[in-house]
Design a protein around this motif. Sequence first.
Motif, PDB file in Angstrom:
ATOM      1  N   VAL A 163       0.845  -1.199   0.000  1.00  0.00           N
ATOM      2  CA  VAL A 163       0.000   0.000   0.000  1.00  0.00           C
ATOM      3  C   VAL A 163       0.879   1.247   0.000  1.00  0.00           C
ATOM      4  N   ASP A 199       0.964   4.039  -2.823  1.00  0.00           N
ATOM      5  CA  ASP A 199       0.725   5.432  -2.436  1.00  0.00           C
ATOM      6  C   ASP A 199       1.809   6.331  -3.034  1.00  0.00           C
ATOM      7  N   ARG A 252      -7.877  10.827  -4.906  1.00  0.00           N
ATOM      8  CA  ARG A 252      -7.902   9.849  -3.818  1.00  0.00           C
ATOM      9  C   ARG A 252      -9.189   9.941  -3.014  1.00  0.00           C
ATOM     10  N   SER A 274     -11.243   7.703   0.626  1.00  0.00           N
ATOM     11  CA  SER A 274     -11.170   6.633   1.624  1.00  0.00           C
ATOM     12  C   SER A 274     -12.587   6.194   1.962  1.00  0.00           C
ATOM     13  N   GLN A 334      -5.873   1.189   4.108  1.00  0.00           N
ATOM     14  CA  GLN A 334      -6.514   1.314   2.802  1.00  0.00           C
ATOM     15  C   GLN A 334      -5.947   2.453   1.971  1.00  0.00           C
ATOM     16  N   LEU A 335      -6.195   2.333   0.682  1.00  0.00           N
ATOM     17  CA  LEU A 335      -5.839   3.371  -0.277  1.00  0.00           C
ATOM     18  C   LEU A 335      -6.892   3.323  -1.377  1.00  0.00           C
TER      19      LEU A 335
END
Length: 197
Positions: A111, A115, A129, A131, A139-140
Motif C-alpha cells: 500500500v 501510495d 484519492r 477513503s 486502505q488506499l
Amino acid sequence: MRKGISLLAGLVLCLAGCASRTAPASSSADDLTRYLPDEKQLRDAGARQKEAPSSFSGIWITPLHVVSSCEGKDPWEAALRIHAQASAVAGELNVWALAAEYVGYSGEQMVAVLDGALGCGENASSSTRFSVPGLADRQLGFCRRFWEPRLSACVLVLARGDRLLAVRIDSTSVESAPLQAKLRQLAPTFAAAFDRA
C-alpha cells in the motif's frame, strides 16, 4: 546407450531435486480464494458474479494495472507471488478483484509503494484519492481517467498482514463520482471476505 543412461540419471536427479522443493505450507494460491466474496455475498451487495474466485485467472485483470510504475518500480507485477482473482458486474459496471501476496513486501508495504507511485508522473496528474470510513484494514482509494480508451476506473486497496486486496470498478460510459459511490457501497462486502481469519 551411454547417452541414454546419462539422460536417465539427469532426469532422476532433477526429479529428486524437484521433489524436495515444495511450496510453503502456510499459504497457497488456493488459500487466497477465500478472501474474495462468493456469489451470494456479491448478490446481497447488488452485484452479480461473472468469474468465480480462482487462482488460475489471467493476470491481465489485475486492478493495479491502472497504476503506472514510478521510477521503473512496479512490484505489484514483478513481486507477485500468489494471487486469486474474480470478476463481477454491478449494473453496467465491471468489478475486478485481486487477493495477493508479494515476495519481500507485506500488504501494508505494498500500500505504501502504491501510495508513492500515485504521487509520481502521470499518476499524480490523473488520480484523485478517497477513503472508505469504517474499514479496519489499511486502505488506499483512488480514481483515474484514461483518455484512451476513455476508461474511468476507481480502485480500493486494502492491506492485512502479508496479503493485499485490490478491487477495481470501471466503465467507459460512467464518470468517476458514480464509480466511487458504487465502490464505497461494495467495499464492506469485499472487506468482510478479506478479513476472514
